[in-house]
Design an enzyme around this catalytic site. Structure first.
Site, PDB file in Angstrom:
ATOM      1  N   THR A 185       0.952  -1.169  -0.002  1.00  0.00           N
ATOM      2  CA  THR A 185       0.055  -0.184   0.198  1.00  0.00           C
ATOM      3  C   THR A 185       0.893   1.396  -0.048  1.00  0.00           C
ATOM      4  OG1 THR A 185      -2.013  -1.042   1.066  1.00  0.00           O
ATOM      5  CG2 THR A 185      -1.382   1.361   1.626  1.00  0.00           C
ATOM      6  N   VAL A 214     -14.187  -3.926   1.451  1.00  0.00           N
ATOM      7  CA  VAL A 214     -13.747  -2.369   1.615  1.00  0.00           C
ATOM      8  C   VAL A 214     -12.767  -2.673   2.922  1.00  0.00           C
ATOM      9  CG1 VAL A 214     -14.418   0.017   2.399  1.00  0.00           C
ATOM     10  CG2 VAL A 214     -15.626  -1.139   0.756  1.00  0.00           C
ATOM     11  N   GLY A 215     -11.485  -2.134   2.870  1.00  0.00           N
ATOM     12  CA  GLY A 215     -10.402  -2.022   3.901  1.00  0.00           C
ATOM     13  C   GLY A 215     -10.140  -0.681   4.458  1.00  0.00           C
ATOM     14  N   ASP A 216      -9.238  -0.492   5.391  1.00  0.00           N
ATOM     15  CA  ASP A 216      -9.038   0.611   6.037  1.00  0.00           C
ATOM     16  C   ASP A 216      -8.816   1.782   5.409  1.00  0.00           C
ATOM     17  OD1 ASP A 216      -6.604  -0.985   5.487  1.00  0.00           O
ATOM     18  OD2 ASP A 216      -5.563   1.093   6.502  1.00  0.00           O
ATOM     19  N   THR A 236      -0.394   1.359   6.957  1.00  0.00           N
ATOM     20  CA  THR A 236      -0.393   0.498   6.121  1.00  0.00           C
ATOM     21  C   THR A 236      -0.363  -0.818   6.835  1.00  0.00           C
ATOM     22  OG1 THR A 236       0.994  -0.931   4.426  1.00  0.00           O
ATOM     23  CG2 THR A 236       2.042   0.713   5.814  1.00  0.00           C
ATOM     24  N   GLY A 237      -0.971  -1.922   6.209  1.00  0.00           N
ATOM     25  CA  GLY A 237      -1.020  -3.307   7.036  1.00  0.00           C
ATOM     26  C   GLY A 237      -2.146  -4.029   6.900  1.00  0.00           C
ATOM     27  N   HIS A 238      -2.534  -4.828   7.892  1.00  0.00           N
ATOM     28  CA  HIS A 238      -3.538  -5.709   7.622  1.00  0.00           C
ATOM     29  C   HIS A 238      -4.948  -4.892   7.906  1.00  0.00           C
ATOM     30  CE1 HIS A 238      -6.247  -9.328   9.000  1.00  0.00           C
ATOM     31  NE2 HIS A 238      -6.462  -9.038   7.719  1.00  0.00           N
ATOM     32  N   GLY A 239      -5.936  -4.367   7.101  1.00  0.00           N
ATOM     33  CA  GLY A 239      -6.927  -3.377   7.092  1.00  0.00           C
ATOM     34  C   GLY A 239      -7.783  -3.815   8.144  1.00  0.00           C
TER      35      GLY A 239
HETATM   36  N1  LIG Z   1      -1.429  -3.165   1.636  1.00  0.00           N
HETATM   37  C1  LIG Z   1      -2.060  -2.797   2.936  1.00  0.00           C
HETATM   38  O1  LIG Z   1      -1.759  -1.864   3.545  1.00  0.00           O
HETATM   39  C2  LIG Z   1      -3.436  -3.182   2.758  1.00  0.00           C
HETATM   40  C3  LIG Z   1      -4.351  -2.395   3.240  1.00  0.00           C
HETATM   41  N2  LIG Z   1      -4.080  -1.532   4.504  1.00  0.00           N
HETATM   42  C4  LIG Z   1      -5.643  -2.928   3.229  1.00  0.00           C
HETATM   43  O2  LIG Z   1      -6.069  -3.749   4.038  1.00  0.00           O
HETATM   44  O3  LIG Z   1      -6.536  -2.934   2.389  1.00  0.00           O
END
Ligand SMILES: NC(=O)C[C@H](N)C(=O)O
Length: 330
Positions: A185, A214-216, A236-239
């Protein structure tokens, strides 16, 4: 020493395979230079973060714009957001398809509508009405993204683990030559010479996600927050983990309580790891120009531009500097 203007970008937290580390690092340095040049030319923080994130979306090395990960059906659905710390105005798009630069569409949502987020087909209709060209879906898909999608179609695959830790399990340590990983991301935070603060984040989301997920990144307070009185965060990370703890607003809350950008970032990320076992990373700025790039994942490509220096790193504890005018670096 903190000074203004300042801009910090990230190219995603996760496991970045060795053979992609150089490209990932070069891309964030380039985007930081582009955004910073905008600030030095008198551009606003909002212009600078939009330009930096557009540059990263156009770079196929990242999971945003061209290079996005694929959904379980092999399509590309992207989320993006911008926020203006002067007025708390924000705009976002979620699950948007066939758009080269979702961050620019998010900015149009902020500037041209009375809403904060448009999704899927509605976002596409809005793009058309704004004259934003549709691009063929194929032009957003890289061979690399298709390879990772295929590998994670296996019912036993663990796409979240693959993105965050490169497929590492207690019994099977990371193979540093593998081609997994690269969560990628992208995001940026900036303070301009007037002290205005802005942030932007853009993503293809999580590998092999369900369509419509839909993510974060599309959610204010989770995938971005900017407030001139406190600072700005792009995570960024696990949404799903980021959303559960509203990570961006949580970090700004810690800053309101008197923590520095770095302390607040570490505290927010530690809380997310302890409370919901989520890994991630953030870039943060405060109104004086103090900044931080912190992560709990194995790596996060980041770069910051301030004064006449470019700072950057990829692994935990790494912090290199070079003159901003040096176009190459290591
Ligand atoms: N690559 C990412 O950071 C993923 C993003 N935060 C999501 O979960 O959509």
């Amino acid at each position: 020493m903190p000074s203004l203007p300042v801009l910090v970008v990230h190219g995603g937290a996760g496991h970045i395979p060795k053979d992609r580390a150089q490209i990932s690092c070069a891309g964030v340095r380039e985007a930081a230079r582009v955004g910073y040049a905008c600030l030095q030319a008198g551009g606003s923080a909002m212009d600078a973060v939009t330009e930096a994130v557009t540059n990263l979306e156009n770079n196929p090395a990242y999971n945003a714009g061209r290079g996005s990960v694929l959904t379980q059906h092999g399509t590309v659905e992207m989320d993006a957001i911008v926020m203006d710390g002067r007025t708390l105005a924000s705009g976002a798009v979620s699950a948007v398809r066939r758009i080269a630069n979702p961050v620019q569409l998010a900015r149009l949502v902020m500037e041209k509508t009375s809403h904060l987020c448009l999704t899927a087909e509605g976002a596409s209709h809005f793009a058309r009405a704004m004259g934003v060209p549709e691009v063929p879906e194929e032009s957003l898909i890289t061979e690399y993204a298709r390879m990772r999608w295929r590998k994670n179609l296996d019912p036993d695959a663990n796409p979240v683990q693959c993105m965050m830790m490169g497929g590492e399990t207690p019994s099977a340590p990371v193979d540093t030559h593998d081609t997994e990983g690269k969560i990628g991301t992208v995001g940026a935070v900036a303070v301009d010479a007037q002290g205005n603060i802005a942030c932007a984040t853009s993503t293809g989301g999580m590998l092999n996600k369900m369509e419509g997920r839909v993510g974060d990144t599309a959610c204010i307070g989770c995938g971005a927050y900017a407030d001139n009185h406190v600072g700005a965060v792009s995570p960024t990370g696990h949404g799903e983990a980021i959303m559960k703890v509203t990570l961006s607003r949580l970090i700004l809350f810690y800053m309101e309580q008197g923590k520095s950008a770095q302390e607040a970032a570490d505290q927010g990320l530690a809380y997310m790891k302890d409370r919901v076992q989520g890994l991630g990373g953030v870039v943060v700025v405060d109104p004086r120009g103090d900044w931080a790039a912190r992560f709990t994942s194995a790596q996060m490509a980041w770069a910051a531009a301030q004064g006449d220096q470019l700072h950057y790193g990829l692994y935990v504890g790494e912090h290199f500097t070079q003159p901003i005018t040096d176009p190459k670096g290591p």
